[in-house]
Design an enzyme around this catalytic site. Structure first.
Site, PDB file in Angstrom:
ATOM      1  N   TYR A 137       0.868  -1.183   0.000  1.00 57.41           N
ATOM      2  CA  TYR A 137       0.000   0.000   0.000  1.00 57.41           C
ATOM      3  C   TYR A 137       0.903   1.230   0.000  1.00 57.41           C
ATOM      4  CZ  TYR A 137      -4.328   2.509   1.426  1.00 57.41           C
ATOM      5  OH  TYR A 137      -5.425   3.317   1.496  1.00 57.41           O
ATOM      6  N   LYS A 165      -0.665  -1.192  -4.350  1.00 59.29           N
ATOM      7  CA  LYS A 165      -1.739  -0.241  -4.593  1.00 59.29           C
ATOM      8  C   LYS A 165      -1.146   1.148  -4.419  1.00 59.29           C
ATOM      9  CE  LYS A 165      -5.833   1.783  -2.447  1.00 59.29           C
ATOM     10  NZ  LYS A 165      -6.588   1.883  -1.175  1.00 59.29           N
TER      11      LYS A 165
END
Length: 295
Positions: A137, A165
């Site tokens: 992330y 992500k």
């Protein structure tokens, strides 16, 4: 990548709360069924949009259990298992695996954590013991750690680490990650069509709670390389996706989703419902999305 496990839209699901601030489990089922009915085939449970940081460990794990039971194999399931201690990430990830999840999303060490690349790699190497594919992330503005192309290459050598992500909101930097040839998922709402054109492998999209059908239309058009169709759908979404990204993100997603018929209640404290003086701008930005989603 044809074998990428999380293609297309993965909805970062809002966690529904009742008037007392408790998780509304009945509404959770209603929401998931509505999103499945809209065509959503990927969910992120205990997402950032779903207020992961304001859920207890037990609540987050129960959310994974109940959400997975409701979905019953009808969609991909990603569970955010981020925690300050690597041991807890592993525990949460093993629980997610037991629930039937397909992958986990994990923040790098945060709150005065290490920023050296080798230490970040060591952290993800440890949490890979959770057993599920890991989505890193990248949200440097919140965590203070930036996943660069060179770091991404190191991370993808770890067993179970499969993608990142990118929620930095910087298209240039995301394009640099994509150019490594490794799978990258977009997590910045205003960049969706541009990320898809640049070659993003998938989306984790909180704003899709607001208008799932319209968001899926963009994904399908991009898959067919129908970029005119992407632009046409994006014209309906762009005003609200740009507005919510400017501030009060979670509050705005909850408020807008309520307007379009996907009511998850209000965010949990310490966040409050979106201020009344911001509602006119939100209504204007939504345009005809409520009508589009009702069709």
């Amino acid at each position: 990548m044809s074998n990428f496990p999380f293609p297309g839209l993965n909805l970062a699901l809002t966690t529904p709360f009742d008037a007392t601030g408790r998780i509304d489990w009945d509404r959770l089922e209603t929401l998931i069924e509505r999103y499945l009915g809209s065509g959503v085939r990927g969910f992120v449970l205990s997402s950032g949009t779903g207020m992961h940081v304001y859920l207890s460990k037990e609540e987050s794990m129960e959310l994974a259990r109940r959400g997975s039971k409701i979905i019953k194999g009808r969609a991909r399931i990603i569970v955010q298992t981020s925690a300050l201690l690597a041991e807890e990430v592993v525990e949460r990830s093993k629980h997610a695996a037991d629930c039937g999840a397909d992958g986990v999303m994990v923040l790098p060490p945060f709150f005065e954590g290490p920023t050296d690349d080798d230490d970040i790699v060591a952290f993800y190497t440890e949490v890979s013991n959770g057993g599920l594919p890991i989505i890193g992330y990248n949200v440097p503005q919140a965590v203070g750690v930036e996943i660069t192309p060179s770091l991404l290459q190191m991370l993808c050598e770890i067993p179970n680490f499969c993608t990142v992500k990118d929620s930095s909101g910087d298209l240039g930097k995301q394009a640099s990650l994509i150019r490594t040839g490794l799978p990258v998922m977009n997590g910045a709402d205003p960049l969706v069509p541009y990320s898809l054109y640049a070659g993003a492998s998938g989306l984790i999209w909180g704003g899709a709670n607001i208008a799932p059908k319209t968001c899926l239309a963009i994904v399908e058009a991009a898959r067919a390389q129908n970029w005119l169709g992407v632009r046409e759908s994006w014209e309906a979404l762009e005003p609200v996706m740009s507005l919510i990204w400017q501030g009060d993100y979670v509050q705005s997603v909850y408020a807008a989703s309520k307007i379009t018929g996907f009511d998850a209640g209000n965010p949990r404290r310490p966040l409050r419902a979106l201020a009344e003086d911001k509602m006119d701008a939100l209504h204007a930005a939504l345009g005809d999305l409520a009508e589009r989603e009702a069709v």
